[in-house]
Design an enzyme around this catalytic site. Structure first.
Site, short mmCIF file in Angstrom:
data_model
loop_
_atom_site.label_atom_id
_atom_site.label_comp_id
_atom_site.label_asym_id
_atom_site.label_seq_id
_atom_site.Cartn_x
_atom_site.Cartn_y
_atom_site.Cartn_z
N TYR A 174 48.92 63.04 56.09
CA TYR A 174 49.43 61.81 55.67
C TYR A 174 50.57 62.30 55.89
O TYR A 174 51.73 63.14 55.63
CB TYR A 174 49.16 62.50 53.73
CG TYR A 174 47.58 61.98 52.88
CD1 TYR A 174 47.09 59.54 52.94
CD2 TYR A 174 46.70 62.47 53.35
CE1 TYR A 174 46.81 59.79 52.44
CE2 TYR A 174 45.98 61.48 52.16
CZ TYR A 174 45.10 60.10 52.51
OH TYR A 174 44.36 59.89 52.13
N GLU A 186 53.09 59.30 53.30
CA GLU A 186 53.80 58.33 52.78
C GLU A 186 55.11 58.86 53.00
O GLU A 186 55.62 59.71 52.94
CB GLU A 186 53.32 58.48 51.37
CG GLU A 186 51.87 58.13 50.50
CD GLU A 186 50.85 58.97 50.72
OE1 GLU A 186 50.88 60.53 51.57
OE2 GLU A 186 49.84 58.86 50.14
N ASP A 235 52.92 33.81 60.19
CA ASP A 235 51.86 34.70 60.42
C ASP A 235 51.40 34.06 61.56
O ASP A 235 51.03 33.02 61.71
CB ASP A 235 50.57 34.49 59.16
CG ASP A 235 49.68 35.39 59.36
OD1 ASP A 235 49.39 36.04 60.78
OD2 ASP A 235 48.16 34.90 58.64
N THR A 254 49.36 40.37 63.00
CA THR A 254 48.00 41.88 63.15
C THR A 254 48.46 42.15 64.72
O THR A 254 49.23 41.42 65.21
CB THR A 254 47.07 41.35 63.59
OG1 THR A 254 46.19 40.21 64.30
CG2 THR A 254 46.00 40.86 62.07
N LYS A 256 44.79 41.25 68.22
CA LYS A 256 44.45 40.06 68.68
C LYS A 256 44.66 39.40 70.19
O LYS A 256 44.70 39.97 71.24
CB LYS A 256 44.80 38.45 68.22
CG LYS A 256 43.65 39.13 66.43
CD LYS A 256 43.82 37.55 65.51
CE LYS A 256 43.37 37.53 64.69
NZ LYS A 256 44.13 38.97 63.26
N ARG A 302 43.18 47.54 65.78
CA ARG A 302 43.10 47.17 64.34
C ARG A 302 44.78 47.66 63.75
O ARG A 302 44.05 48.28 63.40
CB ARG A 302 42.03 47.77 63.87
CG ARG A 302 40.63 46.97 65.12
CD ARG A 302 40.84 45.56 64.69
NE ARG A 302 40.30 45.11 63.72
CZ ARG A 302 39.97 44.16 63.32
NH1 ARG A 302 38.43 43.75 64.24
NH2 ARG A 302 39.58 43.49 61.11
N1 DSN Z 1 39.22 37.15 60.95
C1 DSN Z 1 40.84 37.03 61.53
C2 DSN Z 1 39.85 35.63 62.56
O1 DSN Z 1 38.93 35.59 63.22
O2 DSN Z 1 40.59 34.91 62.70
C3 DSN Z 1 41.78 36.31 61.01
O3 DSN Z 1 41.74 37.41 59.60
#
Ligand code: DSN
Length: 410
Positions: free
Chosen positions: A51, A53, A197, A223, A226, A232
């Site tokens: 942990y 924080e 974003d 994120t 991707k 993740r």
């Molecule tokens: N679930 C993601 C996507 O497939 O674009 C976005 O959060």
């Protein structure tokens, strides 16, 4: 997986089944990718026991000497990779990253201006089903399905009429890059914070394939899993003047302790993404997307905006007599995994929309090139033509498996 097999054979079997599923199919889900073994190892490290924080040098728990170095390294790599003043690498994913930005700048009831979910925006950009649409007043814009761009006059009109405190740019399902300078201009016109974003195209930014939103935005959220091909997780980049507000909004504002094992994996991801090999990968993702889009259009499948300038495309199925869920399920049976997606002006519900979304980030990681995109397009078209033909789906699944086994995921 010896330890898992000994402790929990059921989960071991299921994990093995998923390994086989990934091995024998192609992932065309635009938001997914295959991470490196190094990133997978970091995520299963003993950092998960901790942990932490707070932030490096200012934690609420002791024993942070190693964790502090890991998080500081992840921060400095993120800043240098994207040329940002400040990075917060603690968000658990993209949605918590976006929620933290609301917490940093807004009070419940404040107005935001963002891309409509139905037009390719994201749930957390103020969609009605999300708390961001319930706790804040969202006004939406769309992009034009012919030009692929947001109408500058309309965006300015909406901003002047509604005076939003925050403008969201960026998308989850749009095949073109947007003009970040337009959003900056409109945000300045009404004194709004500009949040971009880049979750979907962060890897293309890192690889120098598309224009970076960082110089234009007050805050950039993303994120890391991707096109960026990391674990993740999420991240927030911002101008120095917002650093304290963003950090406080993440912790203690909206999250507790960071997931340190993921922070280590993010640090590795940023290192990997700064290499020339990654830049080549990012260019190939775009090349493959264009190479997939072309034969699909040539064989009579309309693509929203006619093609793509990033890693994804939206196929309009309106004329096929089938909806997106039916086609996505048939493609899944044929070993080509994608998702059903709304298309602009879709009159169908989200669960059975009129399109599918295809992306090339994961297949490019496996080493597929434009030659293979022709084959993928052929399979996709034949499945869309006869999604109920089980014999065809089995034949395609076999051919997909044969090719997929020649290109193992890392
Ligand atoms: N679930 C993601 C996507 O497939 O674009 C976005 O959060």
């Amino acid at each position: 997986m010896n330890n898992i097999r000994n402790t929990d054979p059921t989960i071991a079997l299921l994990l093995r089944a998923e390994d086989h599923r990934q091995r024998d199919t192609f992932c065309l889900i635009a938001s997914e990718n295959h991470v490196s073994p190094a990133i997978r190892e970091a995520m299963s490290s003993r950092l998960t026991n901790r942990y932490s924080e707070g932030y490096p040098g200012a934690r609420f728990y002791e024993g942070q000497a190693v964790v502090d170095q890991i998080e500081a390294l992840a921060i400095s790599r993120a800043k240098s990779l994207f040329g940002a003043d400040h990075a917060n690498v603690q968000p658990y994913s993209g949605s918590p990253a976006n929620l933290a930005v609301y917490a940093a700048f807004l009070k419940p009831g404040d107005k935001i201006l963002s891309m409509d979910l139905a037009a390719g925006g994201h749930l957390t950009h103020g969609a009605q089903a999300s708390v961001t649409g319930k706790w804040f007043q969202a006004i939406h814009y769309s992009a034009d399905s012919v030009t692929g761009q947001v109408d500058a006059v309309e965006l300015e009109r909406l901003a002047l009429e509604h005076r939003p405190k925050m403008i969201f740019a960026g998308f989850s399902a749009w095949p073109r890059q947007l003009d970040w300078s337009l959003f900056r201009k409109v945000a300045d016109l009404v004194g709004a914070r500009l949040v971009i974003d880049m979750a979907h195209f962060a890897g293309l930014v890192a690889g120098g394939v598309v224009e970076s939103p960082v110089p234009f935005a007050d805050v950039v959220t993303t994120t890391t899993h991707k096109t960026l091909r990391g674990p993740r997780g999420g991240m927030i980049l911002c101008r120095q003047e917002w650093a304290k507000s963003i950090d406080r909004a993440v912790f203690p504002g909206t999250q507790g302790g960071p997931h340190n094992q993921v922070t280590a994996a993010k640090a590795i991801c940023f290192l990997e993404a700064s290499t020339p090999e990654f830049a080549l990968y990012a260019h190939s993702v775009l090349d493959n997307a264009k190479a997939l889009a072309k034969p699909l259009s040539q064989r009579g499948l309309p693509l929203v905006t006619g093609g793509t300038d990033n890693h994804l495309m939206l196929v309009d199925l309106c004329k096929t007599g089938f909806h997106g869920k039916e086609i996505a399920q048939a493609l899944d049976r044929a070993g080509l995994v994608c998702n059903a997606n709304k298309i602009p002006h879709d009159t169908r519900p989200a669960a059975t929309p009129s399109g599918i979304r295809l992306g090339t980030a994961a297949v490019t990681t496996r080493g597929l090139t434009s030659v293979h995109m022709e084959r993928l397009a052929g399979w996709i078209v034949s499945v869309i033509e006869r999604p109920d033909d089980q014999k065809l789906l089995r034949r395609v699944a076999g051919e997909v498996r044969d090719l997929a086994r020649q290109f193992p995921a890392p």
